[in-house]
Structure formats: structure tokens, C-alpha cells
Design a protein around this motif. Structure first.
Motif, mmCIF file in Angstrom:
data_model
loop_
_atom_site.group_PDB
_atom_site.id
_atom_site.type_symbol
_atom_site.label_atom_id
_atom_site.label_comp_id
_atom_site.label_asym_id
_atom_site.label_seq_id
_atom_site.Cartn_x
_atom_site.Cartn_y
_atom_site.Cartn_z
ATOM 1 N N ASP A 1 8.866 -19.181 12.869
ATOM 2 C CA ASP A 1 9.251 -17.890 12.285
ATOM 3 C C ASP A 1 8.169 -17.365 11.349
ATOM 4 N N GLU A 2 7.605 -18.260 10.521
ATOM 5 C CA GLU A 2 6.547 -17.841 9.599
ATOM 6 C C GLU A 2 5.312 -17.351 10.363
ATOM 7 N N GLN B 1 1.961 -12.841 12.405
ATOM 8 C CA GLN B 1 1.423 -12.082 13.529
ATOM 9 C C GLN B 1 1.853 -10.617 13.435
ATOM 10 N N LEU B 2 3.118 -10.395 13.111
ATOM 11 C CA LEU B 2 3.615 -9.030 12.992
ATOM 12 C C LEU B 2 2.935 -8.301 11.836
ATOM 13 N N ALA C 1 -0.984 -4.373 9.893
ATOM 14 C CA ALA C 1 -2.170 -4.068 9.081
ATOM 15 C C ALA C 1 -3.267 -3.428 9.925
ATOM 16 N N VAL C 2 -3.463 -3.940 11.129
ATOM 17 C CA VAL C 2 -4.471 -3.360 12.027
ATOM 18 C C VAL C 2 -4.068 -1.941 12.416
ATOM 19 N N MET D 1 -8.499 -8.011 7.301
ATOM 20 C CA MET D 1 -9.139 -9.239 7.776
ATOM 21 C C MET D 1 -8.420 -10.485 7.263
ATOM 22 N N ILE D 2 -7.964 -10.442 6.022
ATOM 23 C CA ILE D 2 -7.230 -11.589 5.478
ATOM 24 C C ILE D 2 -5.927 -11.788 6.241
ATOM 25 N N ALA D 3 -5.215 -10.712 6.513
ATOM 26 C CA ALA D 3 -3.956 -10.818 7.269
ATOM 27 C C ALA D 3 -4.202 -11.347 8.674
ATOM 28 N N VAL D 4 -5.260 -10.871 9.314
ATOM 29 C CA VAL D 4 -5.574 -11.317 10.673
ATOM 30 C C VAL D 4 -5.979 -12.791 10.672
ATOM 31 N N GLU D 5 -6.790 -13.197 9.707
ATOM 32 C CA GLU D 5 -7.223 -14.602 9.659
ATOM 33 C C GLU D 5 -6.063 -15.535 9.330
ATOM 34 N N LYS D 6 -5.164 -15.110 8.453
ATOM 35 C CA LYS D 6 -3.987 -15.933 8.155
ATOM 36 C C LYS D 6 -3.157 -16.134 9.407
ATOM 37 N N SER D 7 -2.967 -15.072 10.160
ATOM 38 C CA SER D 7 -2.165 -15.201 11.381
ATOM 39 C C SER D 7 -2.881 -16.059 12.417
ATOM 40 N N ARG D 8 -4.205 -15.943 12.485
ATOM 41 C CA ARG D 8 -4.969 -16.749 13.447
ATOM 42 C C ARG D 8 -4.874 -18.234 13.111
#
Length: 100
Positions: A40-41, A46-47, A52-53, A68-75
């Protein structure tokens, strides 16, 4: 100088509040609950990264660092989930190869 024995450092010697992952209520979550929580986290990250993108593309966010921080955290979170899945499959296959 006195050195403590390693056996004295077991988790039983830690106060309840310092144990990682043990809820304060005393109820221990099942393995499935823990996996579902992480899934779930990861999904939420990812959402959030996708949103953000989208906001950056529409001009609502100008700070690319936040995106970029949000994308890297999700990655990183997704890579962790994939690695957990791979390890679980590897353990399952190892159990299936065992002769009874």
C-alpha cells in the motif's frame, strides 16, 4: 575497560519502546499484514510521484527537486518490493526442491 557479552544485547534486553517494528499495543501483525502495508505504501508513493509529474507538466509545480524526490522515493520503494518478491520466490523454490 569492560566489554559486555553479545548475549546481553538481545532484543529482550531492549525496552519495549525501542524495539523496531513491534507495535506498542502488544499485537504483532502477521506477515501478510506487513507485506500488504508495504504494498500500500509503495502504491501511494507511485501515485504521489505520478501526480507530481503531472503537476510539473501542467506548470503547477516549478521546483523540479520535489518531483525528482517523489519519483526517486517511488522507484526505490518499488525496487524494494520487487526484491522482497524475488527473495520470497527464491525461498519458495528452495522449499519445493527439498526432499521429504
Amino acid at each position: 575497560m569492560r566489554i559486555e557479552q553479545i548475549s546481553n544485547l538481545s532484543s529482550g534486553s531492549l525496552p519495549q519502546s525501542e524495539r523496531i517494528g513491534v507495535p506498542q499495543s502488544g499485537e504483532v501483525p502477521s506477515f501478510g499484514q506487513i507485506i500488504n502495508k508495504y504494498l500500500d505504501e509503495t502504491n501511494q508513493m507511485q501515485l504521489k510521484a505520478g501526480e507530481a509529474v503531472r503537476q510539473m507538466a501542467s506548470g503547477q509545480i516549478e521546483d523540479i527537486h520535489e518531483v525528482m524526490i517523489a519519483v526517486e522515493k517511488s522507484r526505490v520503494s518499488l525496487e524494494l518490493v520487487i526484491e522482497i518478491r524475488n527473495r520470497l520466490l527464491e525461498a519458495y523454490r528452495e522449499l519445493m526442491r527439498m526432499q521429504v
